[in-house]
Design a protein around this motif. Structure first.
Motif, PDB file in Angstrom:
ATOM      1  N   GLN A 237       5.694  -6.932 -94.216  1.00  0.00           N
ATOM      2  CA  GLN A 237       6.962  -7.646 -94.271  1.00  0.00           C
ATOM      3  C   GLN A 237       7.830  -7.139 -95.408  1.00  0.00           C
ATOM      4  O   GLN A 237       9.037  -6.971 -95.252  1.00  0.00           O
ATOM      5  CB  GLN A 237       6.712  -9.136 -94.422  1.00  0.00           C
ATOM      6  N   LEU A 238       7.231  -6.894 -96.559  1.00  0.00           N
ATOM      7  CA  LEU A 238       7.999  -6.394 -97.697  1.00  0.00           C
ATOM      8  C   LEU A 238       8.531  -4.990 -97.444  1.00  0.00           C
ATOM      9  O   LEU A 238       9.648  -4.660 -97.859  1.00  0.00           O
ATOM     10  CB  LEU A 238       7.146  -6.424 -98.966  1.00  0.00           C
TER      11      LEU A 238
ATOM     12  N   THR B 105       9.412  -3.775 -94.626  1.00  0.00           N
ATOM     13  CA  THR B 105      10.524  -3.903 -93.692  1.00  0.00           C
ATOM     14  C   THR B 105      11.805  -4.228 -94.441  1.00  0.00           C
ATOM     15  O   THR B 105      12.864  -3.663 -94.183  1.00  0.00           O
ATOM     16  CB  THR B 105      10.227  -4.998 -92.643  1.00  0.00           C
ATOM     17  N   TRP B 106      11.713  -5.140 -95.414  1.00  0.00           N
ATOM     18  CA  TRP B 106      12.901  -5.523 -96.172  1.00  0.00           C
ATOM     19  C   TRP B 106      13.350  -4.444 -97.135  1.00  0.00           C
ATOM     20  O   TRP B 106      14.529  -4.345 -97.465  1.00  0.00           O
ATOM     21  CB  TRP B 106      12.633  -6.820 -96.953  1.00  0.00           C
ATOM     22  N   SER B 107      12.440  -3.614 -97.598  1.00  0.00           N
ATOM     23  CA  SER B 107      12.820  -2.587 -98.580  1.00  0.00           C
ATOM     24  C   SER B 107      13.619  -1.449 -97.945  1.00  0.00           C
ATOM     25  O   SER B 107      14.210  -0.649 -98.651  1.00  0.00           O
ATOM     26  CB  SER B 107      11.585  -2.037 -99.280  1.00  0.00           C
TER      27      SER B 107
ATOM     28  N   PHE C 148      16.302  -1.795 -96.180  1.00  0.00           N
ATOM     29  CA  PHE C 148      17.723  -2.137 -96.122  1.00  0.00           C
ATOM     30  C   PHE C 148      18.393  -1.960 -97.444  1.00  0.00           C
ATOM     31  O   PHE C 148      17.999  -2.041 -98.479  1.00  0.00           O
ATOM     32  CB  PHE C 148      17.921  -3.583 -95.633  1.00  0.00           C
TER      33      PHE C 148
END
Length: 76
Positions: free
Chosen positions: A69-70, A72-74, A76
């Motif tokens: 999950q982390l 995936t956010w990194s 952007f």
């Protein structure tokens, strides 16, 4: 030339013998007995401990999901 090759082979043999002795001396698993997650406290299997596990299976799965999950956010 043969002397250098023989010397290198001797060194290699000594390293291999030491590694095999070290492996044979491992009678007990080396990892933690209980999960490193303080909220969990579940026991860790001997097989996982042998490979140095720090988390129980459920804790490791949670940690891998959190890392996904982390990551995936990194992006952007």
């Amino acid at each position: 030339m043969a002397d250098q090759i023989d010397e290198a082979q001797g060194i290699s043999d000594r390293h291999l013998d030491a590694a095999l002795r070290n492996h044979a001396d491992r009678s007990q698993p080396v990892g933690r007995r209980m999960c490193a997650n303080l909220d969990c406290g579940d026991p860790i299997s001997d097989y996982c401990r042998l490979h140095g596990a720090q988390l129980c299976l459920a804790g490791q799965g949670d940690e891998e999901n959190r890392a996904k999950q982390l990551s995936t956010w990194s992006r952007f």
